[in-house]
Scaffold this motif. Sequence first.
Motif, mmCIF file in Angstrom:
data_model
loop_
_atom_site.group_PDB
_atom_site.id
_atom_site.type_symbol
_atom_site.label_atom_id
_atom_site.label_comp_id
_atom_site.label_asym_id
_atom_site.label_seq_id
_atom_site.Cartn_x
_atom_site.Cartn_y
_atom_site.Cartn_z
ATOM 1 N N THR A 102 0.843 -1.194 0.000
ATOM 2 C CA THR A 102 0.000 0.000 0.000
ATOM 3 C C THR A 102 0.878 1.243 0.000
ATOM 4 O O THR A 102 2.098 1.166 0.187
ATOM 5 C CB THR A 102 -0.905 0.029 1.236
ATOM 6 N N LYS A 103 0.251 2.395 -0.169
ATOM 7 C CA LYS A 103 1.012 3.647 -0.152
ATOM 8 C C LYS A 103 1.642 3.901 1.209
ATOM 9 O O LYS A 103 2.627 4.641 1.328
ATOM 10 C CB LYS A 103 0.105 4.814 -0.533
ATOM 11 N N ASP A 104 1.077 3.252 2.259
ATOM 12 C CA ASP A 104 1.607 3.418 3.610
ATOM 13 C C ASP A 104 2.576 2.308 4.000
ATOM 14 O O ASP A 104 3.131 2.330 5.100
ATOM 15 C CB ASP A 104 0.454 3.465 4.620
ATOM 16 N N GLY A 105 2.750 1.310 3.113
ATOM 17 C CA GLY A 105 3.694 0.249 3.405
ATOM 18 C C GLY A 105 3.059 -1.127 3.414
ATOM 19 O O GLY A 105 2.020 -1.368 2.795
ATOM 20 N N MET A 108 0.444 -5.886 6.494
ATOM 21 C CA MET A 108 0.508 -6.438 7.841
ATOM 22 C C MET A 108 0.900 -5.362 8.846
ATOM 23 O O MET A 108 0.293 -5.246 9.925
ATOM 24 C CB MET A 108 1.491 -7.599 7.933
ATOM 25 N N LEU A 109 1.900 -4.558 8.500
ATOM 26 C CA LEU A 109 2.364 -3.531 9.421
ATOM 27 C C LEU A 109 1.339 -2.408 9.560
ATOM 28 O O LEU A 109 1.070 -1.929 10.671
ATOM 29 C CB LEU A 109 3.703 -2.973 8.952
ATOM 30 N N VAL A 110 0.744 -1.995 8.442
ATOM 31 C CA VAL A 110 -0.271 -0.940 8.478
ATOM 32 C C VAL A 110 -1.462 -1.379 9.323
ATOM 33 O O VAL A 110 -1.944 -0.636 10.199
ATOM 34 C CB VAL A 110 -0.728 -0.572 7.049
ATOM 35 N N ASN A 111 -1.967 -2.584 9.081
ATOM 36 C CA ASN A 111 -3.110 -3.092 9.843
ATOM 37 C C ASN A 111 -2.780 -3.262 11.325
ATOM 38 O O ASN A 111 -3.610 -2.997 12.197
ATOM 39 C CB ASN A 111 -3.579 -4.428 9.262
ATOM 40 N N PHE A 306 -5.196 -15.711 10.804
ATOM 41 C CA PHE A 306 -4.534 -14.436 10.508
ATOM 42 C C PHE A 306 -5.377 -13.301 11.080
ATOM 43 O O PHE A 306 -6.453 -13.004 10.579
ATOM 44 C CB PHE A 306 -4.376 -14.257 9.000
ATOM 45 N N ILE A 307 -4.891 -12.654 12.127
ATOM 46 C CA ILE A 307 -5.627 -11.567 12.755
ATOM 47 C C ILE A 307 -5.575 -10.302 11.902
ATOM 48 O O ILE A 307 -6.482 -9.471 11.956
ATOM 49 C CB ILE A 307 -5.071 -11.300 14.169
ATOM 50 N N VAL A 308 -4.522 -10.159 11.105
ATOM 51 C CA VAL A 308 -4.450 -9.041 10.157
ATOM 52 C C VAL A 308 -4.183 -9.604 8.767
ATOM 53 O O VAL A 308 -3.544 -10.645 8.611
ATOM 54 C CB VAL A 308 -3.354 -8.010 10.530
ATOM 55 N N ASP A 309 -4.664 -8.903 7.754
ATOM 56 C CA ASP A 309 -4.411 -9.330 6.380
ATOM 57 C C ASP A 309 -2.945 -9.122 6.028
ATOM 58 O O ASP A 309 -2.304 -8.161 6.454
ATOM 59 C CB ASP A 309 -5.315 -8.557 5.416
ATOM 60 N N LEU A 339 -9.678 -9.770 10.762
ATOM 61 C CA LEU A 339 -10.298 -8.876 11.742
ATOM 62 C C LEU A 339 -9.671 -7.484 11.711
ATOM 63 O O LEU A 339 -10.348 -6.482 11.959
ATOM 64 C CB LEU A 339 -10.194 -9.481 13.142
ATOM 65 N N ASN A 340 -8.382 -7.407 11.433
ATOM 66 C CA ASN A 340 -7.691 -6.112 11.300
ATOM 67 C C ASN A 340 -8.044 -5.169 12.453
ATOM 68 O O ASN A 340 -7.952 -5.561 13.617
ATOM 69 C CB ASN A 340 -8.013 -5.503 9.933
#
Length: 360
Positions: A102-105, A108-111, A306-309, A339-340
């Motif tokens: 993504t544009k923010d990186g 996994m880290l963003v979420n 996976f709790i985050v995508d 769930l993110n």
Amino acid sequence: MENFMIFNFFSNTKANSEKILISSSNSKLKNIDNKNNIGILLINLGTPKTFSISDIRRYLREFLSDNRVIEISKYFWIPVLYCFISLLRPFKLRKLYKNIWTKDGSPMLVNSHNQVITLKEIMRKSGFHVEIELGMRYGDPSIKNAINSLVCNKNCSRILIIPLYPQYSSSTTGSSISFVTNHLTKFRDIPEFRFLKRFNIDDFYIDSLVDSINNFWNKNGKPEKLIVSFHGIPFSSIELGDPYYQDCLETYLKLKKTLNIDEGQIEMAFQSRFGYLRWLSPYTSDRLHSLAKEGFLRVDVICPGFIVDCLETLEEVDYDYRRLFIDSGGKEFNMIPSLNDNPFWINKLSDMIKLSLQNW
């Protein structure tokens, strides 16, 4: 809670006690405030810093050097990892990571950062003063830096550690517990700490999954089949005593019961097989191909482990498996998001944390 592993080291029974330091220069006693803050450490697997070849290679070497992940002799494995896998595989992975970046990186880290931000706000509004940090088992932000921030910068004397792996495995939760314990016990004044070992059938987790699934179905209608896809592990790990399969099965059975779904509309499978050894089965890819050939037109997939995508959900499931199902004769494929930072999930998580902090 019975799922907590509790470690209390050198606990001080006097709540407002003071530390006393003796000045080496003049031998005068000085008082400094006691550490009384509570820290929350959320742990996830990790991600490369960027999708560059060098960053992916660095991440792979750290990840695949963990002897809880690759359980074969290092004398054999390390040369293979450094001379072949970490040299060649990043070129394939670069394209896959680039597709989901993504544009923010990293997703996994963003979420994960969004989870922390939302959780901090909910805890603040509810009147609970806790310090919250995110630590990745591999890559950045590192677990070491997160712990150092909680202990040294935010004066936390008690830390609740939550590996965000609902189903326990030696290669995920076990690795995180081992790493965190090793680092915490290097402090001279070791803080008290608790681990959440698993939450595979806890209501706060199952209710969040059910809410997410029902919301998706209310907007998009129901499928002919829901596949509950867990990350696979080598079958040999189960033979050695890893409880992961049992944890996955318990999650699946409770989810099926809570959804109140017909037996023929839901099934469990395993994804992300790597190499040529036998892994947990049935394989998600095989089941999608077979369902399409059997005439199923719509299949939904949810990945509750996976709790985050991340790469495994956004690329492997939502792209590769979608193409596999459609190319095999299916008509509609949906991946229900992880769930993110879903507000319902974060509220449930905060309730669990509050309950866990009682009488501590």
